[in-house]
Design a protein around this motif. Structure first.
Motif, short mmCIF file in Angstrom:
data_model
loop_
_atom_site.label_atom_id
_atom_site.label_comp_id
_atom_site.label_asym_id
_atom_site.label_seq_id
_atom_site.Cartn_x
_atom_site.Cartn_y
_atom_site.Cartn_z
N ALA A 46 0.80 -1.30 0.10
CA ALA A 46 -0.12 -0.18 -0.18
C ALA A 46 0.85 1.35 0.02
O ALA A 46 0.18 2.51 -0.28
N THR A 47 2.12 1.17 0.55
CA THR A 47 2.90 2.29 0.58
C THR A 47 4.24 2.13 -0.04
O THR A 47 4.65 0.81 0.03
N ILE A 48 4.93 3.32 -0.64
CA ILE A 48 6.08 3.08 -1.29
C ILE A 48 6.96 4.38 -0.75
O ILE A 48 6.56 5.33 -0.89
N ALA A 49 8.24 4.24 -0.16
CA ALA A 49 9.05 5.09 0.23
C ALA A 49 8.08 6.06 1.43
O ALA A 49 8.32 7.20 1.67
N GLY A 50 7.35 5.30 2.17
CA GLY A 50 6.59 5.87 3.34
C GLY A 50 5.36 6.60 2.92
O GLY A 50 4.82 7.36 3.79
N LEU A 51 5.00 6.58 1.63
CA LEU A 51 3.97 7.32 1.01
C LEU A 51 2.68 6.42 0.56
O LEU A 51 3.06 5.50 -0.08
N SER A 52 1.42 6.76 0.90
CA SER A 52 0.35 6.06 0.39
C SER A 52 0.01 5.90 -1.14
O SER A 52 -0.04 7.06 -1.70
N ARG A 53 -0.03 4.90 -1.67
CA ARG A 53 -0.24 4.87 -2.96
C ARG A 53 -1.82 5.20 -3.42
O ARG A 53 -2.18 5.60 -4.58
N THR A 54 -2.63 4.90 -2.28
CA THR A 54 -4.25 5.67 -2.47
C THR A 54 -4.20 7.11 -2.43
O THR A 54 -4.77 7.68 -3.21
N THR A 55 -3.31 7.49 -1.57
CA THR A 55 -3.26 9.09 -1.62
C THR A 55 -2.59 9.78 -2.79
O THR A 55 -3.00 10.67 -3.23
N TYR A 56 -1.38 9.15 -3.26
CA TYR A 56 -0.65 9.41 -4.46
C TYR A 56 -0.55 8.08 -5.23
O TYR A 56 0.32 7.34 -5.71
N PRO A 57 -1.95 8.33 -6.28
CA PRO A 57 -1.84 7.17 -7.18
C PRO A 57 -0.81 7.02 -8.43
O PRO A 57 -0.56 6.06 -8.75
N THR A 58 -0.05 8.01 -8.48
CA THR A 58 0.96 8.15 -9.41
C THR A 58 2.28 7.40 -8.95
O THR A 58 3.27 7.06 -9.86
#
Length: 339
Positions: A156-168
C-alpha cells in the motif's frame, strides 16, 4: 563410487584434485547481477526522492488586461528509503587451515573457496529478496520488485507514501488470467511508457520465457537451400526481445510473472562500509555466472579470532537499498500459465 583399485595402488598413488570447486546449487540471477554491478553511492541518513504527484492547474488563457491567477500550487511530496543490511559468515577451523596450507598437497585454497561459496550464496539470498516486497525477517529485507512494481493492492505504501493518496506512485499490475498474448504485453507497455520514458528490461521465469518464444515461433520463416540429399532444421531462441527490450529468464523471478522494469529508476544505492573492505579475489568456484563478487558492492569484515576456539570468522556484508524514483514506469503481468 566404489573403490576399484587395490591397497597397493591406493597406498602408493596420490589423488589429483581439480583446482576448482564446481557449483551444482546456485542459479545466478541476471537482475541482481545487473543491478549490483551498476550500484550508486549512498549519501546521507536516507535516500529522499521528491515525487511530482500532480500538475499545477492554475494556468489558463487570457486577453488584454484580464486578471491573472496568483494561486499557489503544491505538487510534490518527498519519500524516504532507509538502508537494509545482509551478512553471511565464513568460518574456518584452525587445523583445517593448517593442513590445507601445505604447498605440496594443496590443490586449491580452501579459505578462498569458502569465501567464494559464501559470496555466491549471499548473492542467491539477495536475489530472492530483490524480487520480494521487503517484509521478510520483520521488515529487515531489501525492498524488492514486489514492492516497487505494485499497484497498491499488495504493497500500500512506497517510500513511506500512500499509493491511495498518491496514485501516480503505483505501478501497473495486470492479471494475465492464465494466457500470455502479445496484445496483453502491448497493453502493459503502453500503460508504462510515454515518449522515451518507460521500462528498459523484461524479467520473467524460464517457463514464461518459453511461452513468449512460442508466441514468436509462428512468425519464423527461414528459407534453407537443400543440397546433397540432407536437410537440416532448427528452431528456438536463446535471446528474445520485445519492443527493443531484452527479455531475460531469471530463476528468481516471481512464478507466473513477466515484469517490465525501468532499471534507471530502480537503482541500488550501496552504503560505503568504512570498517570493511571491498571483496577482490579470483574465483575458485565454477558452474554459475557469479564468477566473483568483485564490483557487486559486497565487502568483508576481515578475519576475527574467537576467544574460545581455534579458528577464524569473517562476514560478507551488503548494505544499501533499491530506491524507486518513478514507480509508474514499471509494471507486470501475473498469473501466466500458458499461451
Amino acid at each position: 563410487m566404489p573403490e576399484i583399485f587395490s591397497n597397493e595402488v591406493i597406498g602408493s598413488t596420490e589423488k589429483d584434485l581439480l583446482p576448482f570447486w564446481v557449483d551444482t546449487v546456485i542459479n545466478a540471477s541476471p537482475f541482481v547481477q545487473r543491478t549490483l554491478s551498476k550500484a550508486k553511492k549512498w549519501t546521507g541518513r536516507a535516500q529522499n526522492p521528491t515525487f511530482q504527484t500532480s500538475k499545477n492547474t492554475n494556468g489558463g488563457s487570457f486577453r488584454g488586461l484580464d486578471t491573472l491567477s496568483i494561486a499557489d500550487s503544491h505538487n510534490v511530496v518527498t519519500g524516504e528509503y532507509t538502508p537494509s543490511s545482509y551478512a553471511i559468515p565464513i568460518v574456518c577451523a584452525g587445523d583445517e587451515m593448517d593442513v590445507n596450507a601445505a604447498d605440496e598437497t594443496k590443490a586449491l585454497d580452501m579459505v578462498a573457496g569458502k569465501m567464494q561459496i559464501a559470496a555466491n550464496s549471499a548473492a542467491d539470498d539477495i536475489a530472492t529478496q530483490f524480487y520480494s516486497d521487503g517484509t521478510g525477517n520483520g521488515g529487515k529485507d531489501f525492498l524488492g520488485l514486489g514492492a516497487h512494481v505494485d499497484d497498491g493492492t499488495s504493497v500500500a505504501t512506497i517510500a513511506g507514501l500512500s499509493r491511495t493518496t498518491y496514485p501516480t506512485l503505483a505501478g501497473t499490475v495486470t492479471s494475465s488470467s492464465g494466457t500470455l498474448t502479445l496484445a496483453k504485453m502491448d497493453t502493459l507497455y503502453n500503460a508504462t511508457t510515454d515518449g522515451t520514458q518507460g521500462p528498459s528490461m523484461i524479467y520473467t521465469t524460464k517457463a514464461v520465457f518459453s511461452y513468449f518464444g512460442q508466441l514468436l515461433k509462428p512468425m519464423e520463416r527461414v528459407m534453407r537451400p537443400v543440397g546433397g540429399g540432407e536437410i537440416t532444421g532448427s528452431t528456438g531462441f536463446k535471446g528474445l526481445e520485445y519492443n527493443g527490450m531484452e527479455v531475460v529468464a531469471d530463476p528468481k523471478c516471481t512464478s507466473g510473472a513477466m515484469i517490465f522494469v525501468d532499471e534507471k529508476n530502480i537503482p541500488f544505492y550501496a552504503v560505503k562500509q568504512t570498517k570493511n573492505k571491498p571483496i577482490a579475489y579470483q574465483s575458485v568456484v565454477r558452474g554459475n555466472d557469479y564468477s566473483a563478487p568483485i564490483g557487486l558492492g559486497f565487502a568483508w569484515t576481515g578475519w576475527k579470532v574467537p576467544v574460545n576456539g581455534d579458528g577464524v570468522i569473517a562476514h560478507i556484508i551488503l548494505r544499501g537499498q533499491l530506491v524507486g524514483h518513478n514507480p509508474k514506469r514499471s509494471g507486470k503481468l501475473t498469473a501466466i500459465t500458458g499461451i
